[in-house]
Write a protein that holds these residues in place. Structure first.
Motif, short mmCIF file in Angstrom:
data_model
loop_
_atom_site.label_atom_id
_atom_site.label_comp_id
_atom_site.label_asym_id
_atom_site.label_seq_id
_atom_site.Cartn_x
_atom_site.Cartn_y
_atom_site.Cartn_z
N GLY A 249 0.80 -1.21 0.00
CA GLY A 249 0.00 0.00 0.00
C GLY A 249 0.84 1.27 0.00
N GLU A 250 0.24 2.34 0.51
CA GLU A 250 0.84 3.66 0.42
C GLU A 250 2.20 3.74 1.09
OE1 GLU A 250 -0.25 8.28 1.73
OE2 GLU A 250 -1.75 6.68 1.86
N SER A 251 2.35 3.11 2.27
CA SER A 251 3.62 3.20 3.00
C SER A 251 4.74 2.44 2.30
CB SER A 251 3.44 2.67 4.42
OG SER A 251 3.22 1.26 4.42
N GLY A 252 4.41 1.30 1.69
CA GLY A 252 5.41 0.50 1.01
C GLY A 252 6.33 -0.29 1.92
N PHE A 253 6.00 -0.31 3.23
CA PHE A 253 6.84 -1.04 4.18
C PHE A 253 6.38 -2.49 4.31
CE2 PHE A 253 7.41 3.38 5.58
CZ PHE A 253 8.79 3.45 5.61
N ASP A 254 7.30 -3.35 4.78
CA ASP A 254 6.98 -4.76 4.96
C ASP A 254 5.99 -4.92 6.11
OD1 ASP A 254 9.06 -3.68 6.45
OD2 ASP A 254 9.93 -5.61 6.92
N ASN A 255 4.75 -5.21 5.77
CA ASN A 255 3.68 -5.26 6.78
C ASN A 255 3.02 -6.63 6.89
OD1 ASN A 255 2.32 -5.29 4.35
ND2 ASN A 255 0.78 -3.77 4.94
N GLY A 256 3.69 -7.67 6.40
CA GLY A 256 3.13 -9.01 6.47
C GLY A 256 3.40 -9.68 7.82
N ILE A 257 3.06 -10.97 7.91
CA ILE A 257 3.32 -11.77 9.11
C ILE A 257 4.75 -12.30 8.98
CG2 ILE A 257 2.54 -13.72 10.50
CD1 ILE A 257 -0.20 -13.40 9.17
N ILE A 258 5.69 -11.59 9.60
CA ILE A 258 7.11 -11.74 9.27
C ILE A 258 7.89 -12.41 10.40
CG2 ILE A 258 9.20 -10.43 8.76
CD1 ILE A 258 7.27 -8.23 7.68
N TRP A 259 8.83 -13.26 10.01
CA TRP A 259 9.86 -13.77 10.91
C TRP A 259 11.15 -13.78 10.10
CZ3 TRP A 259 9.11 -14.19 15.98
CH2 TRP A 259 10.13 -14.78 16.76
N ALA A 260 11.93 -12.69 10.19
CA ALA A 260 13.00 -12.41 9.23
C ALA A 260 14.15 -13.40 9.29
CB ALA A 260 13.52 -11.00 9.45
N THR A 261 14.32 -14.11 10.40
CA THR A 261 15.42 -15.08 10.47
C THR A 261 15.08 -16.41 9.81
OG1 THR A 261 14.65 -15.68 12.69
CG2 THR A 261 16.44 -14.07 12.54
N TRP A 262 13.86 -16.54 9.31
CA TRP A 262 13.50 -17.73 8.53
C TRP A 262 13.28 -17.33 7.08
CZ3 TRP A 262 8.51 -21.19 9.18
CH2 TRP A 262 8.59 -22.27 8.30
N HIS A 263 12.20 -16.59 6.82
CA HIS A 263 11.94 -16.09 5.47
C HIS A 263 12.22 -14.59 5.42
CE1 HIS A 263 10.20 -19.67 3.59
NE2 HIS A 263 9.52 -19.90 4.71
N SER A 264 12.27 -14.05 4.22
CA SER A 264 12.58 -12.63 4.07
C SER A 264 11.43 -11.76 4.55
CB SER A 264 12.86 -12.31 2.59
OG SER A 264 11.65 -12.21 1.86
N ARG A 265 11.69 -10.46 4.63
CA ARG A 265 10.66 -9.51 5.07
C ARG A 265 9.49 -9.44 4.10
NH1 ARG A 265 13.38 -3.59 4.37
NH2 ARG A 265 14.92 -4.51 5.79
#
Length: 432
Positions: A379-395
């Motif tokens: 959306g407008e912000s363009g930031f990673d806003n998903g259900i994230i766990w960065a040490t396993w999958h990417s942002r």
């Protein structure tokens, strides 16, 4: 030929879009959504009402879609036959050696060759349409199977009440200690709580009781809530453990700070390929509202998902890891900004969480089906806003399912009831 197919295809796409966009059956017209737990909504009667209301329209839509697919298939077959006919005609004209009709056949051959080039270009469109046909036929089959499953479910006796177990305790481990053998809904009353409240307890065959704090299953619950909703809790508890919810920051505080025996927080993750991983944190606590429900833990206890709570080096800034660490962070929502960022992380990401500047782990993020998403999708912000766990999958990968649950440290066992030390033994927890 290709143009004649476009109105039909456009109508098919519009019909499928309208069918997919139908509202859910658990909206406010059927069920009054409240933040209090203890009421499972919708009940199986509500599911039956939903099915009876929408199934006839869905069946009609499916029949209409089948007719459209048949028409597209007929036109595609006709186009293919036309291509074959024109090619055969070109070959026949090439073989003709009559002097009388030489000029006429030569002109006709040139016209056929020109038309054949146009047909070749359109053949790829025909193949694409055939691929669309096959894909949507499969989706229609899936819809029909789902309809049959719902119909079978609604033939079962209707239940307007939910079974709540009779054993109570200060947490799920105490419930298990008192003799509870099966997972389900139980009332608990932490030491400093003024009244009991409902939780889902995971109880395994070794008598270990996990108190479940959060579930993400299918994106059915919107986690874009304000401070009060995150404080009190939202979503739906169910005895079958098939629903999504946030237990509530106040309840998490009361549960995690009540005992001299510290708790271990377990994070369980499932990606869209069915792979499962976990991460454990020792001496987990959620502070009081006066401290904005601050998250603290002593150390990363282990797990194969990696320590995303400890931050992650995304490569954007030398301070990435420290800026995305969650230990010691206060809770933030769109209407109460407690993060370390100059903006509002929770508002940008559309959900409450223990934000820093902003995160490497975010289990309350937006639910993206299929996992992968982009800055444009955000959306407008363009930031990673998903259900994230960065040490396993990417942002830019959003998990399919997540669980947050807690258990007293003294119940970290090797599976036969004997307490052990070390990360490896604890790794088997939850593998029921």
């Amino acid at each position: 030929m290709a143009l004649s197919l476009l109105p039909t295809v456009a109508g098919f796409v519009l019909l499928f879009t309208l069918t997919s966009a139908q509202s859910r059956g658990d909206n406010v017209e059927v069920c009054t959504q409240v933040d209090a737990f203890g009421k499972y909504c919708p009940t199986t009667c509500g599911i039956a009402d939903y099915l009876n209301r929408y199934k006839p329209a869905m069946d009609k839509d499916l029949n209409d879609m089948e007719e459209i697919l048949d028409r597209i298939a007929n036109k595609t077959t006709g186009a293919a036959e036309k291509v074959t006919y024109m090619r055969d005609s070109a070959a026949q004209q090439t073989k003709s050696g009559s002097d009388t009709y030489y000029k006429k056949s030569s002109d006709m051959l040139n016209e056929v060759v020109r038309f054949e080039k146009s047909i070749v270009e359109q053949e790829s469109q025909i193949y694409n349409l055939q691929a669309v046909l096959e894909s949507n036929e499969k989706r229609m089959l899936d819809l029909r199977q789902l309809s049959i499953q719902l119909e079978q479910k609604c033939q079962e006796p209707c239940k307007d009440t939910v079974e709540i177990k009779t054993i109570t305790g200060k947490d799920c481990q105490e419930v298990a200690n008192k003799g509870a053998k099966t997972s389900g809904l139980y009332y608990v009353k932490p030491a400093k709580a003024t009244q009991q409240f409902l939780v889902y307890c995971e109880i395994d065959s070794f008598g270990r009781g996990f108190t479940v704090l959060q579930r993400r299953r299918d994106g059915s619950v919107d986690f874009n809530k304000d401070w009060v909703q995150y404080k009190q809790g939202f979503g739906y508890l169910s005895p079958s453990d098939t629903t999504e919810y946030w237990l509530g920051n106040e309840k998490m505080h009361l549960l995690s700070t009540q005992s001299t025996i510290p708790y271990v927080l377990r994070i369980e993750l499932t990606d869209w390929d069915g792979n499962k991983k976990y991460a454990d944190y020792a001496m987990f606590k959620v502070g009081p509202e006066a401290d904005m429900y601050r998250l603290t833990y002593a150390y990363y206890f282990g797990g194969d998902a990696g320590d995303a709570f400890g931050g992650f080096d995304f490569g954007d800034d030398p301070s990435d890891k420290s800026f995305t660490s969650h230990n010691g962070m206060q809770f933030s929502t769109s209407d109460k900004d407690n993060d370390k960022f100059k903006g509002n992380c929770a508002k940008q990401d559309g959900s409450g969480w223990w934000m820093n500047r902003c995160h490497a782990a975010h289990l309350n993020g937006k639910y993206y089906r299929g996992g992968k998403y982009t800055a444009k999708d955000a959306g407008e912000s363009g930031f990673d806003n998903g259900i994230i766990w960065a040490t396993w999958h990417s942002r830019w990968y959003s998990m399919k399912e997540t669980t947050m649950k807690m258990i007293p440290t003294n119940r970290v066992t090797d599976g036969d009831g004997q307490q052990t030390g070390g990360v490896k033994q604890f790794g088997g927890l939850g593998d029921n």
